[in-house]
Design an enzyme around this catalytic site. Structure first.
Site, PDB file in Angstrom:
ATOM      1  N   LYS A   1      82.932  28.175  71.317  1.00 20.21           N
ATOM      2  CA  LYS A   1      82.264  27.605  72.492  1.00 20.21           C
ATOM      3  C   LYS A   1      81.094  26.773  71.974  1.00 20.21           C
ATOM      4  CE  LYS A   1      80.656  27.498  76.875  1.00 20.21           C
ATOM      5  NZ  LYS A   1      80.226  28.765  77.503  1.00 20.21           N
ATOM      6  N   ILE A   2      81.067  25.497  72.352  1.00 23.98           N
ATOM      7  CA  ILE A   2      79.987  24.605  71.945  1.00 23.98           C
ATOM      8  C   ILE A   2      79.464  23.854  73.170  1.00 23.98           C
ATOM      9  CG2 ILE A   2      81.003  24.287  69.644  1.00 23.98           C
ATOM     10  CD1 ILE A   2      81.754  21.382  70.616  1.00 23.98           C
ATOM     11  N   SER A   3      78.413  23.112  72.972  1.00 25.35           N
ATOM     12  CA  SER A   3      77.936  22.203  74.016  1.00 25.35           C
ATOM     13  C   SER A   3      78.823  20.970  74.069  1.00 25.35           C
ATOM     14  CB  SER A   3      76.500  21.766  73.722  1.00 25.35           C
ATOM     15  OG  SER A   3      75.623  22.853  73.654  1.00 25.35           O
TER      16      SER A   3
ATOM     17  N   HIS B   1      71.112  28.739  81.174  1.00 25.28           N
ATOM     18  CA  HIS B   1      71.632  30.061  81.504  1.00 25.28           C
ATOM     19  C   HIS B   1      70.804  30.744  82.592  1.00 25.28           C
ATOM     20  CE1 HIS B   1      74.340  29.295  78.320  1.00 25.28           C
ATOM     21  NE2 HIS B   1      73.561  29.652  77.326  1.00 25.28           N
TER      22      HIS B   1
ATOM     23  N   THR C   1      73.872  20.086  75.454  1.00 32.74           N
ATOM     24  CA  THR C   1      73.936  19.227  76.634  1.00 32.74           C
ATOM     25  C   THR C   1      72.577  19.170  77.316  1.00 32.74           C
ATOM     26  OG1 THR C   1      76.270  19.773  76.960  1.00 32.74           O
ATOM     27  CG2 THR C   1      75.097  18.843  78.832  1.00 32.74           C
ATOM     28  N   ALA C   2      71.862  20.290  77.314  1.00 34.52           N
ATOM     29  CA  ALA C   2      70.527  20.314  77.924  1.00 34.52           C
ATOM     30  C   ALA C   2      69.630  19.252  77.297  1.00 34.52           C
ATOM     31  CB  ALA C   2      69.905  21.704  77.753  1.00 34.52           C
TER      32      ALA C   2
END
Length: 278
Positions: A53-55, A150, A106-107
């Site tokens: 799981k990645i951005s 989150h 992404t943030a």
């Protein structure tokens, strides 16, 4: 199969059955629970487990070694990252130090796009730290501001912090698309059809019997309450977790094409990407 994802409730909820031997064909799955900054770094270097799981922001750096799955990730509306501060004066951005969860998150990419639009010629200093350390650091004054993800959107008031901007709201108003946050990738050569089917089977089982999944979720939930964990799941696990669909694909393309046009990420080969996917 070796897989890495975060201990956050949305990931553990989705992958519970897959990693606990309940999905046929996935009897030997070895899990590494890793912060998103770790998996983004591994993906960019072509290292790490075969499934991660990645951005979405890290995808352009990983595309030569990994394929993107169109399920298991995190997209949505009303779930974007928040920029938090103790005060709301933005006149001296060039003097600010902002903590971010990953320089390929992404943030952070959304923050850079927003900053370019809102504060031309101004660039804040950035320091990377694990996302769970960001709000305490802002509260202590170790950094001027924090970019959080989150469950922080449910708890930031507990640290005496104020929301300067909801970057998800900004993105949705600016583009009309949902926010592409996290993606599942697999090393090239992986049977992505089988893997996608396994992830969807695992997610369906969690939706059908969520109480069976919650002990595993809470085991890895980093001391958050079950109420917060369930709110986290409700926000980040949705129809896009099951399948990106045309709306999800449009959102991903908008984010990464816009970022590439600004010189923030490498360009993507979209035809090559989508033509391979389940």
């Amino acid at each position: 199969m070796k897989i890495a994802f975060s201990p956050c409730p949305n990931d553990t909820f989705i992958f519970h059955s897959l990693v606990n031997g309940s999905v046929p064909g996935f009897d030997d799955v070895k899990v590494t629970y890793a912060d998103i900054d770790q998996t983004n770094g591994w993906a960019a270097e072509g290292e790490g487990p075969s499934v991660m799981k990645i951005s979405f922001a890290a995808l352009p750096y990983a595309a030569s070694d990994y394929d993107l799955l169109q399920c298991g990730g995190a997209l949505g509306r009303g779930c974007g990252p928040l920029l938090l501060m103790k005060q709301e004066d933005t006149s001296d951005w060039h003097e600010k130090t902002i903590a971010v969860p990953s320089d390929k998150s992404t943030a952070y990419l959304l923050f850079r796009l927003w900053q370019k639009q809102q504060f031309s010629g101004v660039k804040a200093a950035v320091t990377v730290m694990p996302f769970e350390d960001i709000m305490p650091a802002v509260e202590r004054g170790d950094v001027d501001a924090g970019l959080v993800i989150h469950e922080a959107r449910f708890t930031y008031q507990n640290f005496g912090l104020k929301k300067l901007v909801d970057l998800g709201d900004w993105w949705e108003q600016d583009t009309g698309t949902p926010i592409p946050l996290g993606a599942i990738i697999a090393k090239k050569g992986t049977d992505t059809d089988m893997l996608a089917a396994g992830i969807r089977t695992s997610l369906t089982a969690a939706w059908e019997n969520p109480e069976k999944v919650m002990p595993y979720v809470m085991e890895h939930a980093q001391e958050m309450s079950e109420e917060v964990a369930k709110s986290h799941i409700d926000l980040y696990v949705n129809e896009f977790s099951f399948a990106l669909g045309s709306t999800g694909r449009e959102a991903v393309e908008q984010l990464l094409t816009r970022a590439a046009d600004e010189g923030l990420v490498p360009e993507m080969n979209w035809d090559d990407l989508w033509n391979k996917q389940s």
